[in-house]
Design a protein around this motif. Sequence first.
Motif, PDB file in Angstrom:
ATOM      1  N   UNK A 125      50.136  44.579  46.027  1.00 28.39           N
ATOM      2  CA  UNK A 125      51.313  44.895  45.213  1.00 28.39           C
ATOM      3  C   UNK A 125      52.129  43.630  44.987  1.00 28.39           C
ATOM      4  N   UNK A 126      52.579  43.454  43.751  1.00 26.02           N
ATOM      5  CA  UNK A 126      53.448  42.325  43.411  1.00 26.02           C
ATOM      6  C   UNK A 126      54.889  42.807  43.393  1.00 26.02           C
ATOM      7  N   UNK A 127      55.770  42.012  43.962  1.00 21.08           N
ATOM      8  CA  UNK A 127      57.175  42.390  44.052  1.00 21.08           C
ATOM      9  C   UNK A 127      57.984  41.904  42.854  1.00 21.08           C
ATOM     10  N   UNK A 128      57.295  41.518  41.808  1.00 20.00           N
ATOM     11  CA  UNK A 128      57.964  41.077  40.583  1.00 20.00           C
ATOM     12  C   UNK A 128      57.079  41.431  39.390  1.00 20.00           C
ATOM     13  N   UNK A 129      57.667  41.409  38.225  1.00 16.94           N
ATOM     14  CA  UNK A 129      56.919  41.714  37.007  1.00 16.94           C
ATOM     15  C   UNK A 129      55.976  40.572  36.665  1.00 16.94           C
ATOM     16  N   UNK A 130      54.793  40.933  36.229  1.00 16.37           N
ATOM     17  CA  UNK A 130      53.808  39.937  35.817  1.00 16.37           C
ATOM     18  C   UNK A 130      53.616  40.005  34.311  1.00 16.37           C
ATOM     19  N   UNK A 131      53.540  38.857  33.699  1.00 13.39           N
ATOM     20  CA  UNK A 131      53.190  38.855  32.281  1.00 13.39           C
ATOM     21  C   UNK A 131      51.665  38.824  32.170  1.00 13.39           C
ATOM     22  N   UNK A 132      51.154  39.069  30.986  1.00  9.71           N
ATOM     23  CA  UNK A 132      49.708  39.196  30.814  1.00  9.71           C
ATOM     24  C   UNK A 132      48.982  37.874  31.067  1.00  9.71           C
ATOM     25  N   UNK A 133      49.599  36.741  30.726  1.00  9.32           N
ATOM     26  CA  UNK A 133      48.939  35.453  30.946  1.00  9.32           C
ATOM     27  C   UNK A 133      48.795  35.156  32.431  1.00  9.32           C
ATOM     28  N   UNK A 134      49.847  35.369  33.189  1.00  5.88           N
ATOM     29  CA  UNK A 134      49.795  35.104  34.621  1.00  5.88           C
ATOM     30  C   UNK A 134      48.827  36.071  35.311  1.00  5.88           C
ATOM     31  N   UNK A 135      48.832  37.316  34.891  1.00  4.55           N
ATOM     32  CA  UNK A 135      47.941  38.289  35.519  1.00  4.55           C
ATOM     33  C   UNK A 135      46.479  37.959  35.231  1.00  4.55           C
ATOM     34  N   UNK A 136      46.177  37.531  34.028  1.00 10.03           N
ATOM     35  CA  UNK A 136      44.798  37.148  33.708  1.00 10.03           C
ATOM     36  C   UNK A 136      44.374  35.904  34.481  1.00 10.03           C
ATOM     37  N   UNK A 137      45.290  34.971  34.689  1.00 11.81           N
ATOM     38  CA  UNK A 137      44.990  33.775  35.476  1.00 11.81           C
ATOM     39  C   UNK A 137      44.666  34.165  36.917  1.00 11.81           C
ATOM     40  N   UNK A 138      45.469  35.051  37.487  1.00 13.88           N
ATOM     41  CA  UNK A 138      45.230  35.505  38.859  1.00 13.88           C
ATOM     42  C   UNK A 138      43.870  36.190  38.949  1.00 13.88           C
ATOM     43  N   UNK A 139      43.601  37.068  38.011  1.00 21.17           N
ATOM     44  CA  UNK A 139      42.338  37.807  38.008  1.00 21.17           C
ATOM     45  C   UNK A 139      41.145  36.864  37.879  1.00 21.17           C
ATOM     46  N   UNK A 140      41.214  35.933  36.954  1.00 17.84           N
ATOM     47  CA  UNK A 140      40.119  34.989  36.728  1.00 17.84           C
ATOM     48  C   UNK A 140      39.882  34.126  37.958  1.00 17.84           C
ATOM     49  N   UNK A 141      40.961  33.633  38.554  1.00 15.09           N
ATOM     50  CA  UNK A 141      40.818  32.785  39.736  1.00 15.09           C
ATOM     51  C   UNK A 141      40.246  33.553  40.928  1.00 15.09           C
ATOM     52  N   UNK A 142      40.690  34.781  41.113  1.00 19.02           N
ATOM     53  CA  UNK A 142      40.169  35.570  42.231  1.00 19.02           C
ATOM     54  C   UNK A 142      38.698  35.928  42.031  1.00 19.02           C
ATOM     55  N   UNK A 143      38.309  36.228  40.799  1.00 19.18           N
ATOM     56  CA  UNK A 143      36.904  36.558  40.541  1.00 19.18           C
ATOM     57  C   UNK A 143      35.980  35.349  40.697  1.00 19.18           C
ATOM     58  N   UNK A 144      36.542  34.145  40.621  1.00 24.41           N
ATOM     59  CA  UNK A 144      35.735  32.938  40.786  1.00 24.41           C
ATOM     60  C   UNK A 144      35.387  32.682  42.252  1.00 24.41           C
ATOM     61  N   UNK A 145      36.051  33.358  43.164  1.00 21.47           N
ATOM     62  CA  UNK A 145      35.806  33.178  44.587  1.00 21.47           C
ATOM     63  C   UNK A 145      34.508  33.899  44.965  1.00 21.47           C
ATOM     64  N   UNK A 146      33.682  33.233  45.766  1.00 20.01           N
ATOM     65  CA  UNK A 146      32.434  33.849  46.209  1.00 20.01           C
ATOM     66  C   UNK A 146      32.748  35.080  47.065  1.00 20.01           C
ATOM     67  N   UNK A 147      32.037  36.147  46.818  1.00 18.40           N
ATOM     68  CA  UNK A 147      32.232  37.375  47.568  1.00 18.40           C
ATOM     69  C   UNK A 147      33.135  38.375  46.866  1.00 18.40           C
ATOM     70  N   UNK A 148      33.743  37.968  45.750  1.00 17.48           N
ATOM     71  CA  UNK A 148      34.558  38.896  44.962  1.00 17.48           C
ATOM     72  C   UNK A 148      33.648  39.581  43.955  1.00 17.48           C
ATOM     73  N   UNK A 149      33.794  40.884  43.865  1.00 17.66           N
ATOM     74  CA  UNK A 149      32.950  41.620  42.920  1.00 17.66           C
ATOM     75  C   UNK A 149      33.733  42.081  41.708  1.00 17.66           C
ATOM     76  N   UNK A 150      34.971  42.539  41.920  1.00 21.94           N
ATOM     77  CA  UNK A 150      35.754  43.069  40.806  1.00 21.94           C
ATOM     78  C   UNK A 150      37.231  42.913  41.106  1.00 21.94           C
ATOM     79  N   UNK A 151      38.005  42.749  40.054  1.00 22.88           N
ATOM     80  CA  UNK A 151      39.466  42.686  40.155  1.00 22.88           C
ATOM     81  C   UNK A 151      40.043  43.386  38.938  1.00 22.88           C
ATOM     82  N   UNK A 152      40.953  44.295  39.180  1.00 23.14           N
ATOM     83  CA  UNK A 152      41.624  45.030  38.103  1.00 23.14           C
ATOM     84  C   UNK A 152      43.124  44.932  38.303  1.00 23.14           C
TER      85      UNK A 152
END
Length: 140
Positions: free
Chosen positions: A43-70
């Motif tokens: 859970x994020x304690x602040x509002x996320x804009x779409x650019x920041x959220x996509x950056x977080x998602x992309x970076x987390x999915x690049x980590x080995x062992x990650x299968x999915x991020x929504x």
Amino acid sequence: MIKKIIIGAGVVVLLLVATLAVHIYMVTSSRPDGPNWAMSQIDFNEDLDSLKSEKIKTDLLAIEGMREARINTKSDFIILLYDRKQHNPHDLVKQVNTGYEIQASLFQPSEDQLAASCPAINKNSLTYKLGSYFEQVFTN
């Protein structure tokens, strides 16, 4: 004619019960090799804009062992599916907090939420009772 219908229905019920038993056995049997998938909500304690959220998602999915991020930007949380042999959910939260300068926390369900883990299943139904029986047989 009615005798054939009753016998056919009995055979179908027996096949369904056998299928359920085999499925529960396969799910509960130990598999030491391969990934051990876990799902966590951060859970994020602040509002996320779409650019920041996509950056977080992309970076987390690049980590080995990650299968999915929504990411749900309206409710400000991310659901991660990862190999728990490689990652700890608390470490993932720390990584998000430090890497993106936002405050995030791991979602911990309450006792009531855990007790009602699958609200779609009626606990008085025959399916639930059979499933519970076979789960107990195969896990003990």
